[in-house]
Design an enzyme around this catalytic site. Sequence first.
Site, mmCIF file in Angstrom:
data_model
loop_
_atom_site.group_PDB
_atom_site.id
_atom_site.type_symbol
_atom_site.label_atom_id
_atom_site.label_comp_id
_atom_site.label_asym_id
_atom_site.label_seq_id
_atom_site.Cartn_x
_atom_site.Cartn_y
_atom_site.Cartn_z
ATOM 1 N N LYS B 140 0.684 -1.311 -0.064
ATOM 2 C CA LYS B 140 -0.003 0.222 0.132
ATOM 3 C C LYS B 140 0.801 1.444 -0.089
ATOM 4 C CE LYS B 140 -4.159 -2.056 1.688
ATOM 5 N NZ LYS B 140 -5.678 -1.768 2.371
ATOM 6 N N ASN B 141 2.106 1.246 -0.442
ATOM 7 C CA ASN B 141 2.875 2.009 -0.502
ATOM 8 C C ASN B 141 2.965 2.798 -2.159
ATOM 9 O OD1 ASN B 141 5.580 3.298 -1.444
ATOM 10 N ND2 ASN B 141 6.438 2.752 0.565
#
Lengths: 367, 368
Positions: B140-141
């Site tokens: 989720k970066n």
Amino acid sequence: MAEEENQFEEFEQIDFLRDRHVRFFQRTLQVLPERYASLETTRLSILFFALSGLDVLDALEVVDSKVMIEWIYSQQVLPTQDKSNLNRGGFRGSAHIGIPYSTKGPGVLHPYDSGHVAMTYTGLCSLLILGDDLSRVNKEAVLAGLKVLQLEDGSFYAVPEGSENDIRFIYCAASICYMLDDWSGMDIQKAIDYIRGSLSYDNAFGQGAGRESHGGWTYCAIASLCLMGRLDEALSPRELNRIRRWCIMRQQSGFHGRPNKPVDTCYSFWVGATLELLDVFQFTHFEKNRSFILSTQDRLVGGFAKWPDSHPDPLHAYLGLCGLSLIGEPDLKKVHPALNITQRAFQHLQQLQQTWRDNAGSCVGQQ
Amino acid sequence: MSTVEEPSSEPLGVKEQKELDAEVGDHFGDNYGADPTRYILYRDRKEWADLEPVPQDDGPNPVVKIAYSDKFADVYDYFRALLKKDEKSERAFALTADAIDLNAANYTVWHYRRVLLQALSKDLREEMKYITNIIEEQPKNYQVWHHRRMVVEWLNDPSAELQFIADVLSQDAKNYHAWQHRQWVIQEYKLWDNELDFVENLLDEDVRNNSAWNQRHFVISHTTGFSDPAIVQREIQYCLNQIRKAPHNESAWNYLKGMLQDRGLSSQPGLLEKILELKETHCSPYLLAFLFDCYEDALESSFQKENLEQEHKETLKKALEICELLAQEKDTIRKEYWQFLGRSLKNKYGGDGPSNEETKPADTQEAS
């Protein structure tokens, strides 16, 4: 002995733990443990959450404004003597690159130093919240730095070195131009084209064309159009009604960001503020929204989390408060739904802008 | 800062507990290098002795300061030193991996790594393996996905992408970054062929996956399009089938409405009848809202048309009944909204002509 009605109100007052939240933000302003390392490059935005949160709580007196203002200005990318770095202008998230601390020019040329559009946005907001007059903001550099970030398709990069590009940074750009009262930093029509292109079949906005519609990106779209003063020009009444419908369907108890996803405190602001900008927030269920937000309140350390029984963080703490402010929680200041600062800070901005206009007018008058 | 090594009797473990500010003169003992797997600070590495580390300068009154361990500060002090010199070397490239390991959200490190990948002509296939591992750990970066996209573009090779994204989605079928990357790859390299099948498999697994419904719309609008009536029929049928299996599914209803709303919901032959049938056995707030929208569309078409007056009146009555049903029983959380819609509709299409009643009433709800 209080009447039954007053007892009920008292219970509700006790449930919202104002002092805990003040202390939560105070601690945020001091030191965070190493596990927050991923926030290093965005520290200025964390500062914004804490300052604006304290402002909403009407507790800014706990802050040393002078100290904060100096630190914020030290993040400004200052033009070098020969102004060769103008199009890298803006504010940094922090000094992680290794620029020596400085609040005054000329700037130091460094191969990798540049502003970040979201940090410029939150930096300017933070200065306003602290009552600064923005006189040390190098507007020429900020706007030059902004201009180079916009792509042909109307979206923005975050930094001149390149990054992902999407609707979030259009919102940051629009906010910057709005605050500086100068739209030369962006091509408004291209931005509107990108925003319209991000409108999904189900009547809300994704991060770009074709992408899934989402409460956060819908906020960026609508708030940007409002700041640009182009909401009714960019979207038809029919489209606006459809967008209202999508947004209002996000309420489950609190709000979620996408259909069939769990509710999350921050959407009480992202979706709530969008509904407010579209004049229909009044038709949401205030009690259920409030109950959900308060269920994510951390009674021990203060702040709010995305979900109940989760760890609070500055973003959810701030947006939880904003969500409560939208429904009129007593003793919370009102928030400007498009700019995401208190109305108080917004009035300060308006006064500043009037001064700028007056000064510009008086210069012309002297010629 | 001194770079001369001095013997120290302090063991590694204790060092980790020390004050966050890097102390000048902290050194390991003279058994440096005895255990090759033991982590050595950069300032104690002989091959880095030529470089002056650059500490982060937060000024006299830092705000929102993050308390870094010695190890963390050491890596980044040397990262800053490399940046300042704009050094293009293997050791710099190796250090970026350490810096990423400590903070994969630092976009400057990723940018610098890309500069080095080019300057040193590094093996991009190896880099794909590297970024694959990082994304699996931190899906989720933003920075890691952007980096992957850059490497795919440089290689001009998307052949691993669809499978990789499918893997990531198998762990979180709604990961927005993954879907975004998938759309980019498909559109950029024209990989449409199997995507509808992929979407259908995901919807078989979870018919409520809104991301998959969105992808369905994405694929069809970029391939066959929705103009062909046969396609529209097929999609209507697909929606209704999914609705029968899981009636309380906003995604399916949003897809149906989204596909048809610009042609006129009320002009799709036979649809209204099917919806009214479903209402008896598979009702939901979404079905009722869809019905309302059909009636509203019909009202717009029949507005002020002489021979349709009676029909118009009946449609208005039905629409208002739906509003009441939603407000009072089926979607009470949105009671105020449905009542507002009913008032607006009545104002606009009411048989007695437009009234003086405000369509946007004053606040009808008290703050709690």
